[in-house]
Design an enzyme around this catalytic site. Structure first.
Site, short mmCIF file in Angstrom:
data_model
loop_
_atom_site.label_atom_id
_atom_site.label_comp_id
_atom_site.label_asym_id
_atom_site.label_seq_id
_atom_site.Cartn_x
_atom_site.Cartn_y
_atom_site.Cartn_z
N GLU A 272 0.80 -1.23 0.00
CA GLU A 272 0.00 0.00 0.00
C GLU A 272 0.83 1.28 0.00
O GLU A 272 0.64 2.16 0.85
CB GLU A 272 -0.98 -0.03 1.19
N ASN B 110 1.98 -4.63 -3.43
CA ASN B 110 0.57 -5.01 -3.23
C ASN B 110 -0.21 -3.75 -2.84
O ASN B 110 0.25 -2.98 -1.99
CB ASN B 110 0.55 -6.04 -2.08
N HIS C 124 -10.53 -5.66 -2.65
CA HIS C 124 -11.57 -5.52 -1.61
C HIS C 124 -12.73 -4.76 -2.25
O HIS C 124 -12.73 -3.53 -2.31
CB HIS C 124 -11.02 -4.75 -0.40
N GLU D 293 -6.34 -10.32 -2.07
CA GLU D 293 -7.15 -10.17 -0.85
C GLU D 293 -8.63 -10.06 -1.18
O GLU D 293 -9.36 -9.26 -0.59
CB GLU D 293 -6.70 -8.93 -0.05
N ASP E 219 -12.45 -9.92 -1.49
CA ASP E 219 -13.75 -10.08 -0.83
C ASP E 219 -14.72 -9.09 -1.47
O ASP E 219 -14.32 -8.16 -2.16
CB ASP E 219 -13.70 -9.97 0.70
#
Ligand code: 9MR
Length: 480
Positions: free
Chosen positions: A164, A205, A241, A269, A271
């Site tokens: 990030e 990432n 996300h 990651e 979701d």
């Protein structure tokens, strides 16, 4: 150990065809918490990608551990490898929880996506409240990266080296690292990680970089510059996300432009959160969103895999971060698969089977022997077989008139060589030509007429004949 995406053609198309051609799957009613059909990892491996989940150390045992090991072939520690977890006191490392996850991965033949080395968040107090010169901070970062990568050397496949680093507008995040060290902290972290484990694949990432936008443009320019400088970067992780219905339509094209820079890409990651409570319509939309993401990855040859950020709603990070939202993962809070699970399975090439209207078992013509505590039984055995391996799904029925508490199913397979690599919903061992499957605690009891299902993956060579001679607690079984 694992097929990389670059070898997809070797195991991919032909493997899928073989899978389909050899499929002799018998549809069975599976108990709660264990999904029907071929496990996701088996399907993913046949496509040359991995399917992963984030896990925390307290999720490794019981039903969550058994589902994770059965369905996923990659694990990302949710928190246990972050700086505050591994180096809570300067120079003193706490590897225990991360080591537990790595051991779990090894026991279950899963790869580890290690997460993460340099990030603005989850840093220890001694670091954030300390007062360090630029040189001291640089040296602390290099030491941390070197020590952590060295500790896990040879045990992890991928490292999120820098996590990030961008603001939403594509400028660098003004965190501890950037403020004191400037953008060179990124190249330095990659160089140190590569020196410590030259075989690990090193990733940057980030989130909100899935579509083409200001932030992903910043990330793109960084990766391009690192490649031009010869910095050892291997991949870009797209966290993914998502909010229900908002998977960017250009996700695949965006991943492809990064891949064209000469790096691997991965969904790291995933979701899809929604306003709770969920309902059938939202769950169907979520399934469509999961389908889109898996298809986007499969559509980019350098997309090496997809990781979900926790496989179940019970442990997802979403509700505590976004009050009123949740239900973001493929399994519900009771660890039952949701439509999103089936969507992933289908996108990976699995087929949905419909249970037969008549039971596939034939009543025995002669009454089987019924030892005390045991009972007559009926077994269905379904196998999905390809050139080097197979997945077996077995349902066993207590055909006797008394309840069974604790069961052992035995059978033989004479011919060829088979090695069990993993099992779910039972413990399965192989010795000589014999197999022994024993219950787990949740499915120990079988009432009269009751059934339970379990399965296993195995490698085979030579031949792989049909199994024979099933017995349940010593009583002969019919095979349907
Ligand atoms: O899942 C993690 C959660 O348990 C932590 O409380 C949280 C703290 O920031 O970090 C979560 O994981 C994050 C990951 O490390 C980086 N990308 C965003 C994830 C969700 O916040």
């Amino acid at each position: 150990m694992f097929s990389k995406r670059s070898t997809r053609s070797a195991v991919g198309g032909s493997g899928v065809a073989l899978l389909a051609a050899a499929a002799a799957l018998i549809a069975v009613a599976m108990p709660a918490a264990h999904a029907a059909g071929t496990p996701l990892r088996t399907l993913a491996e046949a496509k040359g990608v991995y399917i992963g989940t984030a896990l925390q150390a307290n999720e490794l045992s019981g039903t969550s551990g058994s589902i994770a090991g059965a369905q996923f072939d990659s694990v990302t520690p949710g928190n246990e490898m972050k700086w505050a977890s591994v180096e809570p006191t300067r120079g003193t490392y706490n590897w225990g929880p991360a080591d537990q996850i790595v051991s779990f991965a090894q026991q279950n033949d899963m790869r580890v996506r290690a997460h993460n080395l340099v990030w603005h968040s989850q840093l220890p107090n001694w670091l954030t409240s300390g007062s360090f010169t630029n040189t001291q901070l640089h040296d602390l970062m290099i030491k941390h990266v070197t020590d952590e990568v060295t500790h896990f050397k040879g045990k992890v496949a991928h490292w999120d080296v820098v996590n990030e680093p961008f603001n939403e507008d594509g400028t660098y995040r003004a965190d501890l690292w950037y403020n004191q060290l400037g953008v060179s902290y990124i190249a330095d972290a990659f160089t140190a990680a590569h020196a410590a484990d030259p075989n690990a694949k090193l990733y940057v990432n980030d989130y909100n970089v899935e579509g083409q936008n200001a932030k992903s443009n910043g990330l793109y320019n960084l990766v391009k510059s690192l490649k031009q400088q010869g910095v050892p970067i291997d991949g870009v992780g797209f966290q993914a996300h998502f909010i229900l219905g908002q998977v960017p339509s250009d996700f695949k094209a965006n991943m492809q432009r990064f891949a064209d820079l000469g790096v691997d890409v991965a969904v790291t990651e995933l979701d899809v959160r929604m306003q709770t409570p969920s309902d059938a319509g939202k769950l169907q939309q979520q399934a469509n969103d999961y389908t889109a993401v898996v298809n986007d990855c499969l559509g980019v040859s350098r997309c090496v895999g997809v990781t979900v950020w926790g496989f179940n709603d019970a442990t997802s990070w979403v509700p505590s971060t976004f009050p009123g939202q949740g239900a973001a993962t493929p399994y519900d809070e009771n660890l039952n698969p949701k439509p999103a699970y089936t969507a992933i399975q289908t996108a990976l090439g699995g087929t949905t089977t419909t249970p037969p209207t008549t039971p596939p078992t034939t009543p025995p013509t002669t009454p089987p022997t019924t030892p005390p505590g045991g009972g007559a039984c009926a077994v269905t055995y379904g196998v999905n077989q390809w050139n080097t391996g197979f997945t077996a799904n077995i349902t066993v029925k207590n055909g006797g008139s008394s309840a069974i508490n604790g069961w052992t199913l035995k059978w033989s397979q004479s011919g060829g060589t088979q090695t069990v690599t993993q099992a779910w919903s039972a413990t399965v061992t192989r010795s000589g030509t014999g197999y022994t499957a024993t219950n787990l605690s949740y499915n120990a009891s079988l009432p009269p007429g009751g059934t339970t299902s379990f399965g296993f993956n195995a490698n085979w060579s030579g031949s792989n004949p049909a199994p024979t001679g099933f017995t349940l607690n010593g009583a002969a079984c019919t095979i349907g």
